[in-house]
Motif scaffolding. Structure first.
Motif, mmCIF file in Angstrom:
data_model
loop_
_atom_site.group_PDB
_atom_site.id
_atom_site.type_symbol
_atom_site.label_atom_id
_atom_site.label_comp_id
_atom_site.label_asym_id
_atom_site.label_seq_id
_atom_site.Cartn_x
_atom_site.Cartn_y
_atom_site.Cartn_z
ATOM 1 N N THR A 137 -37.118 49.110 57.068
ATOM 2 C CA THR A 137 -36.764 49.198 58.487
ATOM 3 C C THR A 137 -35.372 48.676 58.674
ATOM 4 O O THR A 137 -35.006 47.644 58.108
ATOM 5 C CB THR A 137 -37.706 48.303 59.313
ATOM 6 N N GLU A 161 -48.390 40.341 74.767
ATOM 7 C CA GLU A 161 -47.731 41.587 74.357
ATOM 8 C C GLU A 161 -48.747 42.638 73.967
ATOM 9 O O GLU A 161 -48.533 43.829 74.137
ATOM 10 C CB GLU A 161 -46.815 41.312 73.166
ATOM 11 N N GLY A 174 -38.814 43.702 62.932
ATOM 12 C CA GLY A 174 -38.160 44.828 63.549
ATOM 13 C C GLY A 174 -37.093 44.450 64.554
ATOM 14 O O GLY A 174 -36.399 45.316 65.081
ATOM 15 N N THR A 189 -48.403 40.432 60.261
ATOM 16 C CA THR A 189 -47.719 40.259 61.549
ATOM 17 C C THR A 189 -47.984 38.883 62.140
ATOM 18 O O THR A 189 -47.141 38.320 62.828
ATOM 19 C CB THR A 189 -48.187 41.304 62.581
ATOM 20 N N GLU A 192 -39.068 43.477 56.675
ATOM 21 C CA GLU A 192 -38.302 44.673 57.048
ATOM 22 C C GLU A 192 -37.773 45.385 55.816
ATOM 23 O O GLU A 192 -37.722 46.615 55.766
ATOM 24 C CB GLU A 192 -37.142 44.292 57.977
ATOM 25 N N ARG A 194 -40.067 49.481 66.116
ATOM 26 C CA ARG A 194 -41.433 49.240 65.628
ATOM 27 C C ARG A 194 -41.538 49.848 64.238
ATOM 28 O O ARG A 194 -41.460 51.049 64.102
ATOM 29 C CB ARG A 194 -42.459 49.888 66.560
ATOM 30 N N CYS A 233 -39.106 38.732 65.585
ATOM 31 C CA CYS A 233 -40.308 39.472 65.241
ATOM 32 C C CYS A 233 -39.919 40.532 64.215
ATOM 33 O O CYS A 233 -38.744 40.777 63.989
ATOM 34 C CB CYS A 233 -40.945 40.104 66.468
ATOM 35 N N ARG A 252 -37.838 39.490 70.132
ATOM 36 C CA ARG A 252 -38.793 39.742 71.202
ATOM 37 C C ARG A 252 -38.154 39.696 72.581
ATOM 38 O O ARG A 252 -38.698 40.211 73.538
ATOM 39 C CB ARG A 252 -39.914 38.708 71.157
ATOM 40 N N LYS A 258 -43.094 51.376 60.831
ATOM 41 C CA LYS A 258 -44.314 52.131 60.598
ATOM 42 C C LYS A 258 -44.863 51.804 59.226
ATOM 43 O O LYS A 258 -44.115 51.560 58.286
ATOM 44 C CB LYS A 258 -44.009 53.646 60.638
#
Lengths: 116, 359, 136
Positions: free
Chosen positions: B86, A79, B155, B55, B81, B283, B153, B158, B285
């Motif tokens: 998010t 990715e 947010g 991450t 999150e 995604r 993942c 995947r 921030k």
């Protein structure tokens, strides 16, 4: 249970007779990681994202190392790579007799090659 | 005069899926005291999480346990999150529910097989594990891997599940349900199974709360608490009723898990029907900042993560409290008074996942 | 329905080593279920967050104490805490006394693990670390 037992006896085997029959390839399977260094610019994004520290990228030396057995096939490197150099194969990593580290060094392009 | 012997049950034992040692003090055949010893698979996950990027931690936490791996990743991602403010897209929330419930179904199949094996019913064990393979094939097709599915993942998710895979999930669930309809009555009605589980390992409602039980151990003793009632992912829209039994013995805990398997099938069907269109990931921030406590429901019970972040790329603290860690004290309370032959049945009835316990 | 799966840590009552057992006893008598103890290691002190659940609501007790403080165990009034307290003692070096079943530093760690692996800050000179293994 007797009905179950009789049904099981009459049924074809529940397992595949590997290796006589090949294991079917499932599209999208997260298999071993493969590198295609043609487009690689040694940015190191794959190495930064790898959670298992399986990739080492040496930018000035134009050299990468990949430890096949540290890899956990998560796909984070695939990715991260913006140039599509890293792909996941469609089958799992086969057994080997010695722990492999796949190394790659970019050969410098000589003057004759660049003129051609 | 009765004689006292100390027998080490485990860490290597044919009936235990993972290593835990119970030092049993026996008087003739009756257990008088049980002291648990763990630490055989301690990997230092909490320490590793402080050294890795936040991450990369998703991949770390989903490998705490193989049976409930997606739900560990779900809890962690939800916490991050929250810290990064998010909001996950709707489609991703429903996909997370689909994968979580398929995980729960797969885990209950695994446990039902092991529980049958605990009292020697090996053919039923094979039946349940053969039926579990249908679910593992679904994981392979939709997520790329059978055990550690790695689709959650930060947010969102995947991968997306295509329309034909969704149809396939529904078809496979019909098959799974048909097979459950033939195997679960064997588990719940067989005279031999009932003789080994009814009245064995009794935990009263009061004791379940005092001992800090979680999951089916708690619900099997009549306490109606299920962390999915908190409404995370898409459970708020789908609605959840905790599955409760009041008998408090191993049979009640078994029945809770059998009924939860049917509940999971129903939840996946509803989630697939109500799956909205849209993005599967946003995604986020910035960097995570602050403290959060997140809870989800694993197949074994309530999972709690305490996350502390200070704005850097590495977390300050990740605390993982897994349900089996909470269920070991109730096990210590259940064992005294039972016979030696009941110890494997009672130990398995709490659904021990020692990799989760020791991290 | 609101998503209550991830919430900030609110509803915290501050306690001291002298009052913690009494506070825990009160929560247990109210019918709350013990969840966990989270240990945070700070530069001059450590922080223990005791988490209890009532229905679906969480309640916390926070104990902040300098590194070498001796803390009484709550496992006498709240039995399930014995595993977590052993872990905190072993991994963080928190001096908890009176745990109902004390593993003496061998619950999770082995002889060659090194002392208190999750400590982030060095301890002041002369403070005896419980279960300190000999330095390799």
């Amino acid at each position: 249970m007797i009905r179950n037992v009789l049904a099981n006896v009459m049924h074809r085997p529940a397992t595949r007779s590997a290796p006589a029959t090949a294991v079917p390839i499932v599209p999208g399977y997260r298999g071993g990681v493969t590198f295609d260094h043609k487009e690689c610019n040694f940015c190191g994004a794959c190495a930064t994202r790898c959670p298992a520290n399986a990739i080492i990228v040496d930018r000035p030396g134009r050299h990468t190392e990949f430890d096949l057995f540290r890899c956990v096939q998560c796909g984070a490197c695939a990715e991260a790579c913006k140039r599509g150099c890293v792909q996941l194969a469609t089958s799992y990593v086969p057994p080997v007799t010695a722990k492999p580290t796949i190394e790659y060094t970019e050969r410098p392009v000589t003057e004759e090659q660049s003129e051609r | 005069m009765s004689q006292r012997t100390v027998i080490p049950f485990g860490p290597q034992h044919p009936v235990l899926p993972e290593p835990i040692q119970l030092k049993l003090t026996l008087e003739d055949e009756r257990v008088v005291e049980a002291i648990p010893h763990i630490g055989y698979v301690h990997r230092g996950i909490e320490k590793a999480a402080e050294k890795m990027d936040y991450t990369q931690n998703v991949f770390l936490v989903e490998r705490i346990c193989g049976i409930c791996s997606f739900i560990h990743a779900l809890c962690y991602c939800q916490g991050i999150e929250h810290l990064m403010a998010t909001e996950v897209p709707d489609r991703a929330r429903y996909l997370r529910v689909i994968w979580s419930e398929l995980h729960r179904l797969q885990s209950h199949h695994l446990w039902l097989g092991l529980f049958a094996d605990a009292f020697g019913f090996e053919s039923l064990f094979m039946e349940f594990w053969r039926n579990r393979e249908l679910l593992m094939d679904i994981f392979e097709k939709t997520a790329g891997s059978r055990v550690i599915i790695s689709t959650c993942c930060i947010g969102g998710v995947r991968r997306d599940i295509s329309a034909e895979h969704l149809d396939e999930i529904l078809r496979v669930l019909d098959q799974v349900e048909a097979r459950l309809n033939t195997t679960i009555p064997v588990m719940l009605k067989d005279a031999g199974v009932r003789a080994r589980t009814v009245g064995v390992g009794y935990l009263s409602q009061d004791q379940a709360i005092k001992m800090g039980a979680a999951g089916p151990v708690l619900r099997g003793s009549g306490v109606a608490q299920d962390a999915r009632m908190l409404g995370f992912a898409a459970y708020g829209e789908l609605g959840i009723e905790p599955v409760v039994e009041t008998a408090g013995d191993s049979y009640a805990r078994c029945k809770v898990r059998c009924r939860e398997a049917y509940q999971s099938i129903d939840l996946v069907r509803r989630a697939v029907r109500q799956l909205p269109e849209g993005d599967i990931v946003v995604r986020p921030k910035g960097r995570p900042m602050g403290q959060v406590i997140c809870r989800v429901e694993q197949p074994r019970g309530e999972l709690i993560y305490v996350l502390a972040a200070n704005g850097s790329s590495k977390l300050e603290r990740l605390r993982v409290r897994t349900p089996t860690f909470a269920n070991v004290p109730p096990l210590v309370a259940m064992l005294p008074g039972c016979e030696l032959a009941d110890v494997p049945v009672i130990t398995l009835s709490i659904d021990p996942c020692i990799s989760c316990t020791e991290r | 329905m609101m998503d209550l799966g991830s919430i900030p840590i609110t509803d915290v009552v501050e306690v001291t080593p002298e009052t913690v057992v009494q506070a825990v006893s009160a929560l247990v008598n109210e019918g709350l279920r013990f969840e966990t103890i989270t240990c945070f290691d700070h530069e001059e002190s450590y922080e223990l967050l005791y988490t209890f659940v009532s229905g679906l609501d969480l309640r916390h007790l926070r104990l902040v104490a300098p590194h070498a403080t001796r803390i009484p165990s709550i496992s006498g009034v709240c039995f399930p805490a014995f595993l977590v307290e052993n872990e905190a003692k072993e991994l963080f070096g928190v001096d908890i006394e009176g745990i109902v079943i004390d593993y003496g530093g061998h619950l999770l760690l082995t002889e060659d693990s090194g002392p208190s692996p999750m400590q982030r800050y060095p301890r002041p000179e002369g403070t005896a670390r419980p279960n300190a293994e000999t330095e390799p």
